[in-house]
Enzyme design. Structure first.
Site, PDB file in Angstrom:
ATOM      1  N   LYS A  92      30.131  -2.892  59.790  1.00  0.00           N
ATOM      2  CA  LYS A  92      30.773  -1.763  60.421  1.00  0.00           C
ATOM      3  C   LYS A  92      32.299  -1.665  60.052  1.00  0.00           C
ATOM      4  O   LYS A  92      32.724  -0.451  59.932  1.00  0.00           O
ATOM      5  CB  LYS A  92      30.353  -1.732  61.754  1.00  0.00           C
ATOM      6  CG  LYS A  92      29.072  -1.317  62.251  1.00  0.00           C
ATOM      7  CD  LYS A  92      28.725  -1.323  63.687  1.00  0.00           C
ATOM      8  CE  LYS A  92      27.347  -1.130  64.177  1.00  0.00           C
ATOM      9  NZ  LYS A  92      27.106  -1.503  65.364  1.00  0.00           N
ATOM     10  N   TYR A 146      29.508  -9.131  53.895  1.00  0.00           N
ATOM     11  CA  TYR A 146      30.779  -9.203  53.759  1.00  0.00           C
ATOM     12  C   TYR A 146      31.004  -8.655  52.317  1.00  0.00           C
ATOM     13  O   TYR A 146      32.035  -7.723  52.200  1.00  0.00           O
ATOM     14  CB  TYR A 146      31.595 -10.684  53.785  1.00  0.00           C
ATOM     15  CG  TYR A 146      33.060 -10.735  53.668  1.00  0.00           C
ATOM     16  CD1 TYR A 146      33.915  -9.989  54.638  1.00  0.00           C
ATOM     17  CD2 TYR A 146      33.593 -11.335  52.626  1.00  0.00           C
ATOM     18  CE1 TYR A 146      35.089  -9.973  54.682  1.00  0.00           C
ATOM     19  CE2 TYR A 146      35.041 -11.230  52.618  1.00  0.00           C
ATOM     20  CZ  TYR A 146      35.600 -10.726  53.376  1.00  0.00           C
ATOM     21  OH  TYR A 146      37.105 -10.502  53.260  1.00  0.00           O
ATOM     22  N   GLN A 163      38.804  12.376  45.104  1.00  0.00           N
ATOM     23  CA  GLN A 163      38.535  13.622  45.670  1.00  0.00           C
ATOM     24  C   GLN A 163      39.353  14.127  46.679  1.00  0.00           C
ATOM     25  O   GLN A 163      39.616  15.157  46.731  1.00  0.00           O
ATOM     26  CB  GLN A 163      36.815  13.361  46.372  1.00  0.00           C
ATOM     27  CG  GLN A 163      36.486  14.737  46.658  1.00  0.00           C
ATOM     28  CD  GLN A 163      35.124  14.667  47.462  1.00  0.00           C
ATOM     29  OE1 GLN A 163      34.409  13.762  47.311  1.00  0.00           O
ATOM     30  NE2 GLN A 163      35.167  15.327  48.254  1.00  0.00           N
ATOM     31  N   ARG A 187      37.128 -22.317  57.282  1.00  0.00           N
ATOM     32  CA  ARG A 187      37.300 -22.209  55.964  1.00  0.00           C
ATOM     33  C   ARG A 187      37.680 -23.734  55.681  1.00  0.00           C
ATOM     34  O   ARG A 187      38.104 -24.411  56.471  1.00  0.00           O
ATOM     35  CB  ARG A 187      38.287 -21.129  55.614  1.00  0.00           C
ATOM     36  CG  ARG A 187      37.343 -19.954  55.200  1.00  0.00           C
ATOM     37  CD  ARG A 187      38.189 -18.755  54.954  1.00  0.00           C
ATOM     38  NE  ARG A 187      38.915 -18.281  56.048  1.00  0.00           N
ATOM     39  CZ  ARG A 187      39.496 -17.061  55.773  1.00  0.00           C
ATOM     40  NH1 ARG A 187      39.344 -16.490  54.855  1.00  0.00           N
ATOM     41  NH2 ARG A 187      40.229 -16.714  56.913  1.00  0.00           N
TER      42      ARG A 187
END
Ligand code: UDP
Length: 314
Positions: A92, A146, A163, A187
């Site tokens: 999202k 992701y 556009q 990470r």
């Protein structure tokens, strides 16, 4: 004074970008829902008149009642640990979130920059990766939420440019490290540094032969700003090709710099973990005159100092 909106402005890269923009005379509106960002990262700007914090999820429309010159869209769940924890939200943020940020830029006639990622190249079969490489992504694998969100976000950005005439830029960011990465970010660089500080074993996944190219945060932020203030529309890689290291080498370097007594242990390699990654930064050099400067050991030393620890003398 020009105004910049930074989505994800309380995150690792976002908060450094806010500082950089303030230092360069911009007014900054920092938008963040604090899912992975934190108020600590922006605390030092609390009394700064040119800085405003908006607590908001970019998945909801962003309403700003003043003129805006730049929209830096950095909001994302960028660590594998986070996007695998919140896969739907990750999709999202990449789709609705990017749509909202682009809508804001269009309405305000602002320059728009999206932080895309080396993940658009997936597990790359071309090495190093130039921007012209289309990538090797598994759409339904654990990283797909992701990778595909960012690939969609790039497509959306180019469509708004083509556009709707929005003035857009796409930065493909490779592995970056430095102060304000969360301890539990998950990470490799932050895990290794924290494990070394705590005297715990450094957890190398797989046999540690997979590579990443490590860029210090200050270099990266300089590159983002150079791209935003250029008139480039096509994707530009930002990362440090001179510090491509195996994860085993990274762990060893962290042990050397910290002087830690920690051992290295090996754990299971995550599914679809890319085997190699190094940016081809020819375009960034040519178009932006940008080049990373901070050496890996030096960057780790600076990070360690920021955490209040003394690195081993050189
Ligand atoms: N990794 C590791 N130990 C850790 C965390 C990560 O060996 O504690 C490995 C991971 O499997 C990957 C590499 O380090 O091969 C980089 O992972 P990271 O999450 O930093 O970023 P990525 O580039 O995969 O998005």
């Amino acid at each position: 004074m020009s105004t910049a909106v930074v989505t994800g402005g309380a995150g690792f890269l976002g908060s450094h970008l806010c500082d950089y923009l303030l230092a360069h005379g911009h007014r900054v509106i920092c938008v963040d829902n604090l899912e992975t960002g934190s108020l600590e990262n922006i605390e030092h700007n609390r009394d700064e008149k040119a800085f405003t914090f908006m607590y908001q999820d970019v998945v909801e429309p962003i309403w700003i009642d003043e003129s805006v010159d730049y929209v830096f869209h950095l909001a994302a769940l960028a660590s594998p640990v986070d996007y695998m924890r919140l896969p739907l939200h990750s999709l999202k943020v990449g789709s609705y979130g990017t749509h909202n940020a682009l809508g804001l830029a269009k309405w305000k006639r602002a320059r728009f920059l999206i932080s895309s990622t080396s993940e658009v190249y997936g597990d790359p079969q071309v090495h190093p990766q130039p921007e012209t490489y289309w990538g090797n992504v598994n759409p339904i694998g654990p990283r797909g939420v992701y990778d595909e969100a960012k690939r969609y976000a790039e497509a959306l950005t180019m469509a708004y440019h083509g556009q709707q005439g929005v003035n857009t830029a796409i930065a493909r960011i490779f592995n970056t490290y430095g102060p304000r990465m969360r301890k539990n970010d998950g990470r490799a660089s932050s895990n290794f540094l924290q494990q070394a500080i705590d005297g715990k074993p450094l957890t190398v996944y797989g046999d540690g032969s997979q590579t990443r190219s490590m860029c210090y945060v200050d270099d990266l932020i300089r590159g983002l700003y150079a791209l935003a203030t250029s008139d480039e529309h096509l994707p530009v890689n930002l990362g440090n090709p001179d510090h491509e290291v195996t994860m085993l080498e990274l762990a060893e370097t962290v042990i050397r710099v910290t002087g830690s007594q920690s051992e290295i242990i090996f754990e299971a390699l995550p599914v679809d973990d890319p085997q190699q990654r190094r940016p081809d930064i020819t375009r960034a050099r040519q178009i932006l005159g940008w080049e990373p400067e901070v050496d890996l050991e030096e960057g780790l030393r600076r990070w360690l100092k920021a955490l209040g620890h003394e690195p081993v003398p050189v």
